[in-house]
Design a protein around this motif. Structure first.
Motif, mmCIF file in Angstrom:
data_model
loop_
_atom_site.group_PDB
_atom_site.id
_atom_site.type_symbol
_atom_site.label_atom_id
_atom_site.label_comp_id
_atom_site.label_asym_id
_atom_site.label_seq_id
_atom_site.Cartn_x
_atom_site.Cartn_y
_atom_site.Cartn_z
ATOM 1 N N ARG A 1 1.042 -1.455 0.018
ATOM 2 C CA ARG A 1 -0.386 0.114 -0.072
ATOM 3 C C ARG A 1 0.963 1.240 -0.250
ATOM 4 N N LEU A 2 1.929 1.150 0.614
ATOM 5 C CA LEU A 2 2.929 2.213 0.704
ATOM 6 C C LEU A 2 3.023 2.728 -0.903
ATOM 7 N N LEU A 3 3.796 1.884 -1.068
ATOM 8 C CA LEU A 3 4.521 1.489 -2.257
ATOM 9 C C LEU A 3 2.887 1.913 -3.264
ATOM 10 N N TYR A 4 2.196 1.632 -3.441
ATOM 11 C CA TYR A 4 0.684 2.335 -4.226
ATOM 12 C C TYR A 4 0.733 3.724 -4.078
ATOM 13 N N CYS A 5 0.607 4.311 -2.848
ATOM 14 C CA CYS A 5 0.797 5.476 -2.445
ATOM 15 C C CYS A 5 2.054 5.994 -3.257
ATOM 16 N N GLY A 6 3.839 6.004 -3.125
ATOM 17 C CA GLY A 6 4.036 6.303 -4.407
ATOM 18 C C GLY A 6 3.720 6.747 -5.470
ATOM 19 N N GLU A 7 2.988 6.017 -6.101
ATOM 20 C CA GLU A 7 2.279 5.758 -7.347
ATOM 21 C C GLU A 7 1.522 6.379 -7.769
ATOM 22 N N TRP A 8 0.279 6.927 -6.560
ATOM 23 C CA TRP A 8 -0.106 8.271 -6.616
ATOM 24 C C TRP A 8 -0.479 9.380 -6.661
ATOM 25 N N ILE A 9 0.713 9.246 -5.385
ATOM 26 C CA ILE A 9 1.317 10.339 -5.407
ATOM 27 C C ILE A 9 1.977 11.238 -7.330
ATOM 28 N N GLU A 10 2.558 10.334 -7.128
ATOM 29 C CA GLU A 10 3.583 10.412 -8.861
ATOM 30 C C GLU A 10 2.614 10.815 -10.353
ATOM 31 N N SER A 11 1.717 9.873 -10.246
ATOM 32 C CA SER A 11 0.663 9.696 -11.156
ATOM 33 C C SER A 11 -0.420 11.145 -11.059
ATOM 34 N N HIS A 12 -1.164 10.993 -10.020
ATOM 35 C CA HIS A 12 -2.225 11.924 -9.271
ATOM 36 C C HIS A 12 -1.188 13.677 -9.691
ATOM 37 N N VAL A 13 -0.130 14.208 -9.325
ATOM 38 C CA VAL A 13 0.641 14.736 -9.662
ATOM 39 C C VAL A 13 0.575 15.556 -11.083
ATOM 40 N N LEU A 14 1.516 14.466 -11.973
ATOM 41 C CA LEU A 14 1.695 14.238 -13.219
ATOM 42 C C LEU A 14 0.145 15.493 -13.954
ATOM 43 N N HIS A 15 -0.700 14.181 -13.472
ATOM 44 C CA HIS A 15 -1.931 14.651 -14.107
ATOM 45 C C HIS A 15 -2.193 16.512 -13.603
ATOM 46 N N ILE A 16 -2.511 16.563 -12.743
ATOM 47 C CA ILE A 16 -3.062 17.499 -11.717
ATOM 48 C C ILE A 16 -2.020 18.720 -12.221
ATOM 49 N N TYR A 17 -1.107 18.698 -12.592
ATOM 50 C CA TYR A 17 -0.335 19.931 -12.990
ATOM 51 C C TYR A 17 0.112 20.025 -14.177
ATOM 52 N N MET A 18 0.749 18.581 -14.900
ATOM 53 C CA MET A 18 1.456 18.627 -16.232
ATOM 54 C C MET A 18 0.304 18.657 -17.100
ATOM 55 N N LEU A 19 -0.886 17.431 -16.937
ATOM 56 C CA LEU A 19 -1.545 16.833 -18.230
ATOM 57 C C LEU A 19 -3.041 18.222 -18.155
ATOM 58 N N HIS A 20 -3.764 18.415 -16.516
ATOM 59 C CA HIS A 20 -4.431 19.784 -16.260
ATOM 60 C C HIS A 20 -4.737 20.576 -16.553
ATOM 61 N N ALA A 21 -3.846 21.010 -15.429
ATOM 62 C CA ALA A 21 -3.881 22.752 -14.945
ATOM 63 C C ALA A 21 -3.697 23.618 -15.824
ATOM 64 N N PRO A 22 -2.998 23.069 -17.000
ATOM 65 C CA PRO A 22 -2.678 23.896 -17.789
ATOM 66 C C PRO A 22 -3.960 24.624 -18.876
ATOM 67 N N ASP A 23 -5.145 23.469 -19.187
ATOM 68 C CA ASP A 23 -6.344 24.031 -19.915
ATOM 69 C C ASP A 23 -6.777 25.212 -19.017
ATOM 70 N N PHE A 24 -6.971 24.933 -17.704
ATOM 71 C CA PHE A 24 -7.514 25.633 -16.268
ATOM 72 C C PHE A 24 -6.766 27.153 -16.204
#
Length: 321
Positions: free
Chosen positions: A99-122
């Protein structure tokens, strides 16, 4: 764009800031969309086919190559499927480390989407490179947040991309106490950065749109689900074990796409952060639930544009845990 009698057709031949390769075709008549096709045109890679005949010990390493951003999801699925078939129950210490390993993936994957893929639209820019010139502090925060997730994958998974330390039944090597405690300062910083991210994205201007779909997600007993053994829906029409998936939902090929489409008898359904958030709101840690209330995010939100807020909240969940 092309015109035809009574309507228009919009063709976007290459979508940007998405994982993979895709195109979009939308047919409009008057003010009504009469047809929309998401065309995933990258070649199929046939992972299901070349796993056949391999040793049962190999799928975790092979499936990790499916995606460089979310390899843990495939590794954990492979491990748990094989363990279920073999009747193996791993100890809770192994589940906690997974689960801790999965938390690491959630962090790097979610943050990539938020900042690099999604935020530029807004924020009115074409992409992350342009965003760095207009909002440098935001991009730098996002990169540092993502780096923390990558570091967790390195410490527990063996490397940040396509981890190699995961195996059926556990791990090839356990991280040392010193390696784990070295993560704490960055995680404490990241927890506060996640709160600031929630405040940032909740201030974006969102289109008012909510679909009429059902929300479907996994559940994991009394914990906010990162892994889980059951699949549930907000409507209550679905509450099954994961091995019953094929009895209730189907994945079919459509001519315009190499990706499969999911269907079930009750109409449209949505998976992902919005669904997980709605189904498991009461299981959010206090810090994340307070953040959701502060930004006014309703637990039954069905607006997909607001998924960027939910990703931010789930990033906070991962940092806090």
């Amino acid at each position: 764009m092309s015109h035809r009698t009574g309507g228009r057709i919009f063709n976007v031949k290459a979508l940007t800031r998405v994982e993979g390769e895709g195109a979009l075709r939308v047919q409009v008549e008057g003010n009504r969309v009469v047809d929309a096709q998401l065309n995933i045109y990258e070649p199929p890679r046939f992972f299901e086919a070349f796993l056949r005949g391999r040793s049962y010990l190999e799928p975790p390493d092979i499936t990790a190559r499916i995606c460089g951003i979310c390899p843990v999801a495939y590794q954990m699925t492979a491990c748990r499927a094989i363990e279920d078939v073999c009747g193996v129950t791993v100890p809770e210490s192994i589940n906690s480390l997974r689960r801790l390993l999965y938390c690491g993936e959630w962090i790097e994957s979610h943050v990539l989407h938020i900042y690099m893929l999604h935020a530029p639209d807004f924020l009115g820019v074409n992409g992350a490179i342009e965003l760095a010139s207009t909002h440098r502090d935001i991009v730098e925060r996002g990169l540092r947040m993502k780096k923390v997730g990558n570091r967790i994958l390195e410490v527990i998974g063996g490397r940040a991309i396509h981890p190699i330390n995961v195996r059926v039944g556990g791990f090839h090597r356990a991280p040392t106490r010193a390696e784990l405690t070295s993560l704490v300062p960055d995680l404490e910083w990241g927890r506060q950065a996640a709160i600031e991210t929630i405040r940032l994205v909740s201030g974006f201007d969102f289109p008012e749109y909510e679909g009429e779909w059902d929300l479907v997600a996994i559940s994991d007993g009394d914990r906010y689900p990162i892994m889980g053994n059951r699949i549930s829906s907000v409507s209550g029409l679905l509450d099954i074990s994961v091995d019953q998936f094929g009895d209730h939902l189907s994945e079919v090929h459509v001519p315009h796409s190499t990706a499969l489409q999911g269907h079930w008898e009750h109409g449209e359904y949505l998976v992902g952060p919005l669904a997980r958030f709605s189904l498991n709101y009461d299981l959010l840690p206090e810090i994340a639930r307070n953040a959701a209330e502060e930004c006014g995010l309703a637990r039954d939100c069905r607006n997909p544009f607001r998924s960027i807020i939910v990703r931010s909240i789930e990033s906070l969940v991962a940092y806090d845990e």
